[in-house]
Design an enzyme around this catalytic site. Structure first.
Site, PDB file in Angstrom:
ATOM      1  N   GLU A 198     -23.758 -12.700 -36.560  1.00  0.00           N
ATOM      2  CA  GLU A 198     -24.981 -12.178 -36.044  1.00  0.00           C
ATOM      3  C   GLU A 198     -26.002 -12.187 -37.153  1.00  0.00           C
ATOM      4  O   GLU A 198     -25.672 -11.727 -38.226  1.00  0.00           O
ATOM      5  CB  GLU A 198     -24.742 -10.753 -35.491  1.00  0.00           C
ATOM      6  CG  GLU A 198     -25.848  -9.981 -34.955  1.00  0.00           C
ATOM      7  CD  GLU A 198     -25.636  -8.529 -34.796  1.00  0.00           C
ATOM      8  OE1 GLU A 198     -26.339  -7.783 -33.672  1.00  0.00           O
ATOM      9  OE2 GLU A 198     -24.730  -8.108 -35.268  1.00  0.00           O
ATOM     10  N   LYS A 232     -27.486 -11.662 -25.911  1.00  0.00           N
ATOM     11  CA  LYS A 232     -26.654 -10.163 -26.114  1.00  0.00           C
ATOM     12  C   LYS A 232     -27.065  -9.405 -24.790  1.00  0.00           C
ATOM     13  O   LYS A 232     -28.140  -9.237 -24.657  1.00  0.00           O
ATOM     14  CB  LYS A 232     -26.910  -9.561 -27.313  1.00  0.00           C
ATOM     15  CG  LYS A 232     -25.981  -8.207 -27.378  1.00  0.00           C
ATOM     16  CD  LYS A 232     -26.310  -7.576 -28.679  1.00  0.00           C
ATOM     17  CE  LYS A 232     -25.508  -6.419 -29.015  1.00  0.00           C
ATOM     18  NZ  LYS A 232     -25.859  -5.592 -30.317  1.00  0.00           N
ATOM     19  N   CYS A 282     -21.497  -8.139 -31.769  1.00  0.00           N
ATOM     20  CA  CYS A 282     -21.567  -6.803 -32.609  1.00  0.00           C
ATOM     21  C   CYS A 282     -20.816  -5.666 -31.507  1.00  0.00           C
ATOM     22  O   CYS A 282     -19.587  -5.873 -31.057  1.00  0.00           O
ATOM     23  CB  CYS A 282     -22.842  -6.437 -32.807  1.00  0.00           C
ATOM     24  SG  CYS A 282     -22.736  -4.847 -34.144  1.00  0.00           S
TER      25      CYS A 282
END
Length: 539
Positions: free
Chosen positions: A296, A359, A410
Protein backbone atom coordinates in the site's frame (compact mmCIF):
# COMPACT_ATOMS: atom_id res chain seq x y z
CA UNK A 1 -49.79 -30.88 75.11
CA UNK A 2 -46.80 -30.04 77.21
CA UNK A 3 -44.91 -26.76 76.98
CA UNK A 4 -41.99 -28.50 75.28
CA UNK A 5 -44.27 -30.03 72.66
CA UNK A 6 -45.92 -26.64 72.03
CA UNK A 7 -42.47 -25.05 71.50
CA UNK A 8 -41.48 -27.81 69.10
CA UNK A 9 -44.72 -27.39 67.12
CA UNK A 10 -44.18 -23.62 66.83
CA UNK A 11 -40.58 -24.20 65.73
CA UNK A 12 -41.71 -26.59 62.99
CA UNK A 13 -44.34 -24.12 61.76
CA UNK A 14 -41.97 -21.16 61.73
CA UNK A 15 -40.57 -20.23 58.31
CA UNK A 16 -36.90 -21.08 57.71
CA UNK A 17 -34.46 -18.21 58.13
CA UNK A 18 -33.86 -16.31 54.88
CA UNK A 19 -30.96 -17.61 52.81
CA UNK A 20 -27.93 -15.41 52.67
CA UNK A 21 -28.00 -13.67 49.28
CA UNK A 22 -25.06 -14.59 47.00
CA UNK A 23 -22.31 -12.03 47.23
CA UNK A 24 -19.91 -10.67 44.64
CA UNK A 25 -16.18 -10.42 45.20
CA UNK A 26 -15.21 -7.68 47.64
CA UNK A 27 -14.64 -4.47 45.73
CA UNK A 28 -11.08 -4.33 47.02
CA UNK A 29 -10.50 -7.59 45.13
CA UNK A 30 -12.71 -6.91 42.09
CA UNK A 31 -11.01 -3.64 41.06
CA UNK A 32 -7.48 -5.09 40.92
CA UNK A 33 -8.90 -8.18 39.19
CA UNK A 34 -10.45 -5.99 36.49
CA UNK A 35 -7.18 -4.15 35.91
CA UNK A 36 -5.22 -7.41 35.85
CA UNK A 37 -7.75 -8.76 33.34
CA UNK A 38 -6.89 -5.97 30.91
CA UNK A 39 -3.16 -6.45 31.39
CA UNK A 40 -3.45 -10.22 30.89
CA UNK A 41 -5.35 -9.65 27.64
CA UNK A 42 -2.72 -7.15 26.52
CA UNK A 43 0.19 -9.55 27.07
CA UNK A 44 -1.66 -12.26 25.13
CA UNK A 45 -1.34 -10.15 21.95
CA UNK A 46 1.74 -9.38 19.86
CA UNK A 47 4.39 -8.21 20.37
CA UNK A 48 4.28 -10.20 23.64
CA UNK A 49 2.30 -13.17 22.37
CA UNK A 50 1.68 -15.00 25.67
CA UNK A 51 -1.55 -16.47 24.32
CA UNK A 52 -2.54 -18.58 27.40
CA UNK A 53 -3.17 -15.32 29.27
CA UNK A 54 -6.18 -14.53 27.07
CA UNK A 55 -8.48 -17.01 28.92
CA UNK A 56 -7.02 -15.80 32.21
CA UNK A 57 -7.97 -12.21 31.35
CA UNK A 58 -11.47 -13.33 30.39
CA UNK A 59 -11.85 -15.18 33.69
CA UNK A 60 -10.65 -12.24 35.79
CA UNK A 61 -13.10 -9.81 34.18
CA UNK A 62 -16.00 -12.25 34.55
CA UNK A 63 -15.11 -12.82 38.20
CA UNK A 64 -14.93 -9.08 38.90
CA UNK A 65 -18.34 -8.38 37.32
CA UNK A 66 -20.23 -11.46 38.60
CA UNK A 67 -23.19 -10.61 40.84
CA UNK A 68 -22.55 -6.86 40.56
CA UNK A 69 -25.12 -4.21 39.90
CA UNK A 70 -25.16 -3.13 36.27
CA UNK A 71 -23.31 0.13 36.87
CA UNK A 72 -20.63 -1.59 38.90
CA UNK A 73 -20.24 -4.29 36.25
CA UNK A 74 -19.93 -1.62 33.58
CA UNK A 75 -17.36 0.28 35.60
CA UNK A 76 -15.22 -2.80 36.14
CA UNK A 77 -15.47 -3.69 32.45
CA UNK A 78 -14.39 -0.17 31.60
CA UNK A 79 -11.33 -0.53 33.84
CA UNK A 80 -10.42 -3.73 31.99
CA UNK A 81 -10.93 -1.98 28.66
CA UNK A 82 -8.66 0.94 29.54
CA UNK A 83 -5.93 -1.36 30.89
CA UNK A 84 -6.16 -3.41 27.69
CA UNK A 85 -6.77 -0.96 24.86
CA UNK A 86 -4.72 2.03 25.98
CA UNK A 87 -1.37 0.19 25.78
CA UNK A 88 -2.48 -2.02 22.88
CA UNK A 89 -3.22 1.04 20.73
CA UNK A 90 -0.23 3.20 21.70
CA UNK A 91 0.91 3.04 18.07
CA UNK A 92 -1.99 5.37 17.18
CA UNK A 93 -0.44 8.28 19.11
CA UNK A 94 3.03 8.18 17.58
CA UNK A 95 2.43 11.09 15.20
CA UNK A 96 -1.05 12.47 15.95
CA UNK A 97 -0.75 13.53 19.58
CA UNK A 98 -2.31 11.95 22.63
CA UNK A 99 -5.92 13.03 22.32
CA UNK A 100 -6.99 10.82 19.36
CA UNK A 101 -5.30 7.82 21.03
CA UNK A 102 -7.05 8.53 24.33
CA UNK A 103 -10.45 8.93 22.67
CA UNK A 104 -10.07 5.75 20.62
CA UNK A 105 -8.96 3.79 23.69
CA UNK A 106 -11.87 5.08 25.74
CA UNK A 107 -14.32 4.28 22.96
CA UNK A 108 -13.08 0.70 22.73
CA UNK A 109 -13.10 0.39 26.52
CA UNK A 110 -16.78 1.37 26.46
CA UNK A 111 -17.56 -1.91 24.69
CA UNK A 112 -15.92 -3.86 27.50
CA UNK A 113 -18.02 -1.77 29.87
CA UNK A 114 -21.09 -3.14 28.08
CA UNK A 115 -19.61 -6.62 28.42
CA UNK A 116 -19.09 -6.08 32.15
CA UNK A 117 -22.69 -4.95 32.55
CA UNK A 118 -23.94 -7.94 30.54
CA UNK A 119 -21.83 -10.29 32.68
CA UNK A 120 -23.38 -8.82 35.82
CA UNK A 121 -26.86 -9.11 34.31
CA UNK A 122 -26.61 -12.85 33.51
CA UNK A 123 -25.19 -13.71 36.95
CA UNK A 124 -28.45 -15.40 38.08
CA UNK A 125 -28.14 -17.85 35.18
CA UNK A 126 -24.58 -18.73 36.14
CA UNK A 127 -25.57 -19.13 39.80
CA UNK A 128 -28.49 -21.36 38.85
CA UNK A 129 -26.29 -23.84 36.93
CA UNK A 130 -22.52 -23.66 37.16
CA UNK A 131 -22.14 -25.46 33.82
CA UNK A 132 -23.70 -22.37 32.19
CA UNK A 133 -20.77 -20.18 33.18
CA UNK A 134 -18.45 -21.15 30.33
CA UNK A 135 -20.91 -20.90 27.40
CA UNK A 136 -22.40 -17.70 28.83
CA UNK A 137 -18.95 -16.12 28.91
CA UNK A 138 -18.26 -17.31 25.38
CA UNK A 139 -21.41 -15.96 23.76
CA UNK A 140 -21.19 -12.62 25.57
CA UNK A 141 -17.66 -12.07 24.24
CA UNK A 142 -18.75 -12.90 20.68
CA UNK A 143 -21.73 -10.57 21.00
CA UNK A 144 -19.54 -7.74 22.29
CA UNK A 145 -17.06 -8.18 19.44
CA UNK A 146 -19.82 -8.39 16.83
CA UNK A 147 -21.05 -4.99 18.02
CA UNK A 148 -17.58 -3.44 18.32
CA UNK A 149 -16.56 -4.70 14.87
CA UNK A 150 -19.37 -2.75 13.23
CA UNK A 151 -19.98 0.43 15.23
CA UNK A 152 -19.44 3.33 14.92
CA UNK A 153 -18.36 4.27 11.38
CA UNK A 154 -17.94 0.64 10.34
CA UNK A 155 -16.31 -0.53 13.58
CA UNK A 156 -12.78 -1.23 14.76
CA UNK A 157 -12.08 -4.98 15.17
CA UNK A 158 -8.57 -4.51 16.60
CA UNK A 159 -8.04 -6.55 19.77
CA UNK A 160 -10.46 -9.39 19.06
CA UNK A 161 -9.64 -12.38 21.25
CA UNK A 162 -9.12 -14.52 18.15
CA UNK A 163 -6.22 -12.33 17.01
CA UNK A 164 -4.25 -13.23 20.14
CA UNK A 165 -4.08 -16.91 19.22
CA UNK A 166 -1.55 -16.90 16.38
CA UNK A 167 0.70 -19.46 18.10
CA UNK A 168 -2.06 -21.35 19.92
CA UNK A 169 -3.80 -24.61 18.99
CA UNK A 170 -7.10 -22.71 19.03
CA UNK A 171 -6.07 -20.87 15.85
CA UNK A 172 -7.01 -24.04 13.96
CA UNK A 173 -10.68 -23.59 14.91
CA UNK A 174 -10.73 -20.67 12.46
CA UNK A 175 -11.02 -23.26 9.68
CA UNK A 176 -14.44 -24.25 11.09
CA UNK A 177 -15.91 -20.94 12.21
CA UNK A 178 -13.50 -18.08 11.58
CA UNK A 179 -12.58 -15.48 14.19
CA UNK A 180 -15.94 -15.69 16.06
CA UNK A 181 -15.46 -19.39 16.83
CA UNK A 182 -11.89 -18.83 18.02
CA UNK A 183 -13.04 -15.96 20.26
CA UNK A 184 -15.83 -18.17 21.61
CA UNK A 185 -13.40 -20.97 22.46
CA UNK A 186 -10.98 -18.61 24.22
CA UNK A 187 -13.80 -17.14 26.28
CA UNK A 188 -15.23 -20.58 27.10
CA UNK A 189 -11.82 -21.58 28.44
CA UNK A 190 -11.88 -18.42 30.53
CA UNK A 191 -15.36 -19.28 31.80
CA UNK A 192 -14.17 -22.73 32.85
CA UNK A 193 -11.26 -21.20 34.76
CA UNK A 194 -13.70 -18.89 36.49
CA UNK A 195 -16.01 -21.77 37.42
CA UNK A 196 -13.00 -23.64 38.80
CA UNK A 197 -11.81 -20.72 40.90
CA UNK A 198 -15.15 -19.40 42.16
CA UNK A 199 -15.37 -20.92 45.61
CA UNK A 200 -14.46 -20.14 49.21
CA UNK A 201 -10.72 -20.39 49.55
CA UNK A 202 -10.76 -19.91 53.32
CA UNK A 203 -10.32 -22.67 55.89
CA UNK A 204 -14.07 -23.40 55.97
CA UNK A 205 -14.23 -23.82 52.22
CA UNK A 206 -11.19 -26.06 52.09
CA UNK A 207 -12.61 -28.34 54.76
CA UNK A 208 -15.39 -29.44 52.42
CA UNK A 209 -15.09 -33.03 51.24
CA UNK A 210 -13.08 -33.40 48.04
CA UNK A 211 -13.28 -29.69 47.22
CA UNK A 212 -10.47 -30.15 44.74
CA UNK A 213 -12.41 -32.39 42.36
CA UNK A 214 -14.51 -29.70 40.64
CA UNK A 215 -11.54 -27.34 40.67
CA UNK A 216 -9.30 -29.86 38.98
CA UNK A 217 -12.01 -31.01 36.59
CA UNK A 218 -12.90 -27.54 35.38
CA UNK A 219 -9.25 -26.52 35.07
CA UNK A 220 -8.52 -29.61 33.00
CA UNK A 221 -11.59 -28.73 30.93
CA UNK A 222 -10.14 -25.29 30.18
CA UNK A 223 -6.86 -26.87 29.11
CA UNK A 224 -8.69 -29.34 26.88
CA UNK A 225 -10.66 -26.53 25.24
CA UNK A 226 -7.39 -24.72 24.45
CA UNK A 227 -5.96 -27.94 23.03
CA UNK A 228 -9.08 -28.79 21.03
CA UNK A 229 -7.71 -27.09 17.94
CA UNK A 230 -5.12 -29.84 17.60
CA UNK A 231 -7.96 -32.10 16.44
CA UNK A 232 -8.82 -29.78 13.54
CA UNK A 233 -7.00 -30.57 10.29
CA UNK A 234 -5.69 -27.41 8.66
CA UNK A 235 -3.73 -26.60 5.55
CA UNK A 236 -4.28 -25.96 1.91
CA UNK A 237 -7.75 -26.93 0.65
CA UNK A 238 -8.17 -28.08 -2.92
CA UNK A 239 -5.61 -28.24 -5.67
CA UNK A 240 -3.63 -25.47 -7.23
CA UNK A 241 -0.57 -24.65 -9.27
CA UNK A 242 2.81 -23.67 -7.87
CA UNK A 243 3.86 -20.05 -8.33
CA UNK A 244 6.84 -17.95 -7.31
CA UNK A 245 5.95 -14.67 -5.61
CA UNK A 246 8.18 -11.76 -4.60
CA UNK A 247 7.38 -9.20 -1.92
CA UNK A 248 9.14 -5.85 -2.30
CA UNK A 249 9.50 -3.83 0.90
CA UNK A 250 11.09 -0.65 -0.39
CA UNK A 251 11.06 1.32 2.89
CA UNK A 252 10.46 5.09 3.23
CA UNK A 253 12.83 8.02 3.76
CA UNK A 254 11.50 8.56 7.27
CA UNK A 255 8.73 7.21 9.45
CA UNK A 256 5.78 9.37 10.44
CA UNK A 257 2.88 11.21 8.87
CA UNK A 258 5.22 13.07 6.51
CA UNK A 259 6.51 9.87 4.87
CA UNK A 260 4.47 10.80 1.81
CA UNK A 261 6.12 14.22 1.62
CA UNK A 262 8.76 12.31 -0.34
CA UNK A 263 6.37 10.37 -2.53
CA UNK A 264 8.79 10.12 -5.41
CA UNK A 265 11.46 8.69 -3.12
CA UNK A 266 9.06 5.99 -1.85
CA UNK A 267 8.16 5.04 -5.42
CA UNK A 268 11.82 5.01 -6.42
CA UNK A 269 12.68 2.78 -3.45
CA UNK A 270 10.24 0.14 -4.62
CA UNK A 271 11.17 0.44 -8.27
CA UNK A 272 14.91 0.26 -7.51
CA UNK A 273 14.46 -2.77 -5.23
CA UNK A 274 12.54 -4.51 -8.03
CA UNK A 275 15.30 -3.69 -10.52
CA UNK A 276 17.85 -5.17 -8.13
CA UNK A 277 15.75 -8.32 -7.94
CA UNK A 278 15.67 -8.41 -11.76
CA UNK A 279 19.46 -8.24 -11.81
CA UNK A 280 19.66 -11.27 -9.51
CA UNK A 281 17.19 -13.09 -11.74
CA UNK A 282 19.34 -12.26 -14.77
CA UNK A 283 22.52 -13.63 -13.20
CA UNK A 284 20.75 -16.81 -12.08
CA UNK A 285 20.96 -16.28 -8.32
CA UNK A 286 17.20 -15.79 -7.94
CA UNK A 287 14.28 -17.51 -9.70
CA UNK A 288 12.07 -15.30 -11.81
CA UNK A 289 8.85 -14.54 -9.93
CA UNK A 290 5.44 -15.06 -11.50
CA UNK A 291 4.14 -12.12 -9.49
CA UNK A 292 5.63 -9.17 -7.63
CA UNK A 293 3.69 -7.47 -4.82
CA UNK A 294 4.32 -3.87 -3.79
CA UNK A 295 2.68 -2.57 -0.60
CA UNK A 296 0.00 0.00 0.00
CA UNK A 297 1.17 3.55 -0.81
CA UNK A 298 4.14 2.32 -2.83
CA UNK A 299 3.06 4.96 -5.35
CA UNK A 300 1.25 7.89 -3.77
CA UNK A 301 1.71 9.62 -7.12
CA UNK A 302 -1.17 8.56 -9.35
CA UNK A 303 0.62 6.48 -12.03
CA UNK A 304 -2.42 6.62 -14.31
CA UNK A 305 -2.14 10.42 -14.57
CA UNK A 306 1.53 11.08 -13.91
CA UNK A 307 3.64 9.85 -16.82
CA UNK A 308 6.90 9.82 -14.88
CA UNK A 309 5.43 7.66 -12.13
CA UNK A 310 3.88 5.32 -14.68
CA UNK A 311 7.19 5.08 -16.52
CA UNK A 312 9.05 4.06 -13.35
CA UNK A 313 6.55 1.26 -12.63
CA UNK A 314 6.62 0.14 -16.27
CA UNK A 315 10.42 0.02 -16.19
CA UNK A 316 10.31 -2.23 -13.11
CA UNK A 317 7.62 -4.54 -14.56
CA UNK A 318 9.29 -4.82 -17.96
CA UNK A 319 12.71 -5.53 -16.44
CA UNK A 320 11.52 -8.17 -13.98
CA UNK A 321 9.26 -9.69 -16.65
CA UNK A 322 6.33 -10.26 -14.28
CA UNK A 323 3.15 -8.41 -13.33
CA UNK A 324 3.39 -6.13 -10.31
CA UNK A 325 0.50 -5.53 -7.93
CA UNK A 326 1.08 -1.87 -7.10
CA UNK A 327 -0.38 -0.15 -4.07
CA UNK A 328 -1.30 3.29 -5.40
CA UNK A 329 -3.31 6.38 -4.56
CA UNK A 330 -5.48 7.29 -7.54
CA UNK A 331 -7.14 10.65 -8.06
CA UNK A 332 -10.90 10.88 -8.55
CA UNK A 333 -13.43 9.83 -9.51
CA UNK A 334 -14.66 13.30 -8.52
CA UNK A 335 -12.95 16.54 -7.62
CA UNK A 336 -11.36 16.41 -4.20
CA UNK A 337 -11.67 12.63 -4.07
CA UNK A 338 -9.04 9.88 -4.09
CA UNK A 339 -8.95 6.08 -4.01
CA UNK A 340 -6.66 3.67 -2.20
CA UNK A 341 -6.08 0.96 -4.76
CA UNK A 342 -4.19 -2.11 -5.79
CA UNK A 343 -3.59 -2.07 -9.53
CA UNK A 344 -2.04 -4.80 -11.66
CA UNK A 345 0.78 -3.53 -13.89
CA UNK A 346 1.66 -6.01 -16.63
CA UNK A 347 5.07 -6.13 -18.34
CA UNK A 348 4.89 -4.70 -21.85
CA UNK A 349 1.23 -3.79 -21.46
CA UNK A 350 1.03 -1.34 -18.55
CA UNK A 351 -1.84 -0.97 -16.08
CA UNK A 352 -4.70 -3.47 -16.41
CA UNK A 353 -7.73 -1.40 -15.47
CA UNK A 354 -9.89 -4.53 -15.41
CA UNK A 355 -7.76 -5.84 -12.52
CA UNK A 356 -8.06 -2.86 -10.21
CA UNK A 357 -9.12 -3.16 -6.59
CA UNK A 358 -10.28 -0.08 -4.69
CA UNK A 359 -10.27 -0.36 -0.90
CA UNK A 360 -13.80 -1.03 0.28
CA UNK A 361 -13.39 -0.02 3.91
CA UNK A 362 -11.49 3.27 4.25
CA UNK A 363 -10.39 4.09 7.78
CA UNK A 364 -12.45 6.87 9.41
CA UNK A 365 -10.45 9.90 10.54
CA UNK A 366 -7.41 8.60 8.64
CA UNK A 367 -8.62 8.14 5.06
CA UNK A 368 -11.83 10.11 5.35
CA UNK A 369 -13.12 12.40 8.05
CA UNK A 370 -16.73 12.06 9.19
CA UNK A 371 -18.05 15.05 11.13
CA UNK A 372 -14.98 17.04 10.06
CA UNK A 373 -15.90 20.27 11.86
CA UNK A 374 -16.34 18.43 15.15
CA UNK A 375 -13.24 16.28 14.58
CA UNK A 376 -11.16 19.40 13.94
CA UNK A 377 -11.97 20.59 17.46
CA UNK A 378 -10.43 17.37 18.79
CA UNK A 379 -7.29 17.41 16.64
CA UNK A 380 -6.03 19.68 13.88
CA UNK A 381 -4.35 16.58 12.40
CA UNK A 382 -7.62 15.68 10.64
CA UNK A 383 -6.86 18.40 8.09
CA UNK A 384 -3.95 16.30 6.88
CA UNK A 385 -6.70 14.29 5.19
CA UNK A 386 -7.35 16.92 2.55
CA UNK A 387 -9.34 14.66 0.25
CA UNK A 388 -11.67 11.91 1.41
CA UNK A 389 -10.97 8.43 0.11
CA UNK A 390 -13.86 6.96 -1.85
CA UNK A 391 -14.69 3.31 -1.03
CA UNK A 392 -14.75 0.67 -3.72
CA UNK A 393 -17.75 -1.55 -4.29
CA UNK A 394 -16.28 -4.84 -5.56
CA UNK A 395 -14.26 -7.50 -3.71
CA UNK A 396 -10.51 -7.53 -4.31
CA UNK A 397 -10.40 -10.41 -6.77
CA UNK A 398 -7.43 -9.73 -9.06
CA UNK A 399 -6.52 -12.13 -11.88
CA UNK A 400 -2.77 -11.95 -12.36
CA UNK A 401 -1.87 -14.54 -14.96
CA UNK A 402 -1.33 -17.91 -13.26
CA UNK A 403 -2.79 -16.81 -9.94
CA UNK A 404 -6.05 -15.26 -8.74
CA UNK A 405 -5.38 -12.90 -5.84
CA UNK A 406 -7.60 -11.95 -2.94
CA UNK A 407 -6.39 -8.41 -2.34
CA UNK A 408 -7.26 -6.52 0.85
CA UNK A 409 -5.63 -3.30 1.95
CA UNK A 410 -4.28 -2.59 5.45
CA UNK A 411 -6.92 -2.69 8.21
CA UNK A 412 -9.37 -4.52 5.94
CA UNK A 413 -7.73 -7.80 7.00
CA UNK A 414 -9.50 -7.38 10.37
CA UNK A 415 -12.98 -7.52 8.75
CA UNK A 416 -14.33 -11.03 8.19
CA UNK A 417 -16.52 -10.44 5.16
CA UNK A 418 -14.03 -8.26 3.26
CA UNK A 419 -11.57 -11.17 3.21
CA UNK A 420 -14.16 -13.91 2.69
CA UNK A 421 -15.64 -12.14 -0.33
CA UNK A 422 -12.33 -12.49 -2.18
CA UNK A 423 -12.20 -16.25 -1.52
CA UNK A 424 -15.79 -16.88 -2.61
CA UNK A 425 -14.89 -14.80 -5.68
CA UNK A 426 -12.17 -17.27 -6.62
CA UNK A 427 -9.02 -16.05 -4.85
CA UNK A 428 -6.26 -18.67 -4.57
CA UNK A 429 -3.76 -16.50 -2.67
CA UNK A 430 -4.56 -13.88 0.00
CA UNK A 431 -2.60 -10.63 -0.31
CA UNK A 432 -2.57 -7.89 2.32
CA UNK A 433 -1.04 -4.63 1.09
CA UNK A 434 -0.27 -2.33 3.99
CA UNK A 435 1.68 0.74 5.00
CA UNK A 436 3.02 0.74 8.55
CA UNK A 437 5.21 3.83 8.13
CA UNK A 438 2.96 5.86 10.44
CA UNK A 439 2.94 3.18 13.15
CA UNK A 440 5.49 0.82 14.72
CA UNK A 441 6.58 -2.79 14.80
CA UNK A 442 3.99 -3.74 17.45
CA UNK A 443 1.16 -2.67 15.15
CA UNK A 444 2.75 -4.54 12.24
CA UNK A 445 3.01 -7.76 14.25
CA UNK A 446 -0.58 -7.42 15.44
CA UNK A 447 -1.63 -7.10 11.81
CA UNK A 448 0.44 -10.11 10.78
CA UNK A 449 -1.40 -12.15 13.44
CA UNK A 450 -4.64 -11.32 11.60
CA UNK A 451 -3.14 -12.55 8.32
CA UNK A 452 -2.28 -15.82 10.04
CA UNK A 453 -5.87 -16.32 11.13
CA UNK A 454 -7.17 -15.54 7.64
CA UNK A 455 -4.82 -18.08 6.07
CA UNK A 456 -6.13 -20.83 8.38
CA UNK A 457 -9.74 -19.65 8.10
CA UNK A 458 -9.81 -20.04 4.33
CA UNK A 459 -7.09 -22.66 3.76
CA UNK A 460 -5.11 -20.27 1.58
CA UNK A 461 -1.47 -19.24 1.42
CA UNK A 462 -1.21 -15.57 2.30
CA UNK A 463 1.28 -12.75 2.39
CA UNK A 464 1.59 -9.29 3.87
CA UNK A 465 3.53 -6.64 1.95
CA UNK A 466 4.42 -3.52 3.93
CA UNK A 467 6.33 -0.40 2.98
CA UNK A 468 8.53 -0.65 6.08
CA UNK A 469 7.76 -4.10 7.55
CA UNK A 470 6.78 -6.50 8.80
CA UNK A 471 6.31 -8.29 5.46
CA UNK A 472 6.22 -12.05 5.03
CA UNK A 473 4.50 -15.20 3.81
CA UNK A 474 1.96 -17.25 5.76
CA UNK A 475 1.20 -20.90 5.05
CA UNK A 476 -2.41 -22.21 5.15
CA UNK A 477 -1.68 -23.66 8.59
CA UNK A 478 -0.71 -20.24 9.96
CA UNK A 479 3.08 -20.59 9.96
CA UNK A 480 5.05 -17.47 9.02
CA UNK A 481 8.04 -17.61 6.66
CA UNK A 482 10.59 -15.02 5.51
CA UNK A 483 9.35 -12.30 7.87
CA UNK A 484 11.28 -9.08 7.28
CA UNK A 485 12.67 -6.58 9.75
CA UNK A 486 11.03 -3.27 10.54
CA UNK A 487 12.12 -0.02 8.88
CA UNK A 488 14.37 -1.87 6.43
CA UNK A 489 14.53 -2.37 2.68
CA UNK A 490 14.13 -6.03 1.81
CA UNK A 491 12.93 -8.30 -0.97
CA UNK A 492 11.72 -11.83 -0.20
CA UNK A 493 10.84 -14.48 -2.76
CA UNK A 494 9.03 -17.74 -2.11
CA UNK A 495 7.40 -20.54 -4.04
CA UNK A 496 3.78 -21.08 -3.04
CA UNK A 497 1.23 -23.81 -3.74
CA UNK A 498 -2.12 -22.21 -4.53
CA UNK A 499 -5.48 -23.43 -3.23
CA UNK A 500 -8.95 -23.33 -4.76
CA UNK A 501 -11.12 -25.33 -2.33
CA UNK A 502 -13.26 -24.02 0.52
CA UNK A 503 -13.01 -24.61 4.23
CA UNK A 504 -16.04 -25.04 6.46
CA UNK A 505 -15.53 -21.45 7.64
CA UNK A 506 -15.59 -20.15 4.07
CA UNK A 507 -18.80 -22.03 3.39
CA UNK A 508 -20.71 -20.99 6.50
CA UNK A 509 -19.58 -17.35 6.45
CA UNK A 510 -21.33 -15.19 9.05
CA UNK A 511 -23.48 -17.94 10.53
CA UNK A 512 -21.25 -18.89 13.50
CA UNK A 513 -21.21 -15.26 14.62
CA UNK A 514 -24.95 -14.86 14.02
CA UNK A 515 -25.76 -17.97 16.05
CA UNK A 516 -23.41 -17.15 18.93
CA UNK A 517 -24.44 -13.50 19.10
CA UNK A 518 -28.07 -14.61 18.97
CA UNK A 519 -27.44 -16.89 21.94
CA UNK A 520 -25.95 -13.91 23.78
CA UNK A 521 -29.19 -11.99 23.23
CA UNK A 522 -31.17 -15.03 24.37
CA UNK A 523 -29.04 -15.25 27.53
CA UNK A 524 -29.73 -11.61 28.34
CA UNK A 525 -33.45 -12.19 27.83
CA UNK A 526 -33.36 -15.37 29.92
CA UNK A 527 -31.62 -13.53 32.74
CA UNK A 528 -34.35 -10.86 32.62
CA UNK A 529 -37.06 -13.51 33.01
CA UNK A 530 -35.22 -15.20 35.89
CA UNK A 531 -34.66 -11.89 37.66
CA UNK A 532 -38.35 -11.04 37.38
CA UNK A 533 -39.32 -14.42 38.86
CA UNK A 534 -36.90 -13.91 41.73
CA UNK A 535 -38.40 -10.50 42.47
CA UNK A 536 -41.93 -11.93 42.43
CA UNK A 537 -40.87 -14.85 44.64
CA UNK A 538 -39.26 -12.59 47.21
CA UNK A 539 -42.21 -10.17 47.35
Amino acid sequence: MTAVERDETRAEAAPPPPATPPRPLPLAVAVPAAVLAGLALLVAFPPYGVWPLAPVGVALLAAAAHRRRLRAGAGLGFLTGVAFFAPLLTWTNLHTGYLPWVLLSLLQAAYLALLGAATAWVSPLADRARWCWAPLTGVLWVGQEALRDRTPFGGFPWGRLAFSQGDAPLLRLAAFGGAPLVTFAVAVAGGLLLAAGWRRWDAAGLRSVRWWRPVAGLTVGAVLVCAAGLLVPVGRVGGGATVTVAIVQGNVPRLGLDFNAQRQAVLDNHADATLELAARVADGTQPRPDLVVWPENASDIDPLRNRAAGARIAQAADTIGAPILVGAVLLGPGDGQVRNAGILWRPGAGPDLDQLYVKRHPVPFAEYVPLRDIARMVSKQVDRVRADFVPGSAPGVVRAGPVVLGDVICFEVAYDEVVRDTVTGGAQLLVVQTNNATFNVAEARQQLAMVRLRAVEHGRPALMASTVGVSGFVAPDGRVSDATGFNTREVVVRQLRLADGRTVATRVGLWPEVVLAGLAVAALAGAAVLRRRQRVGSA
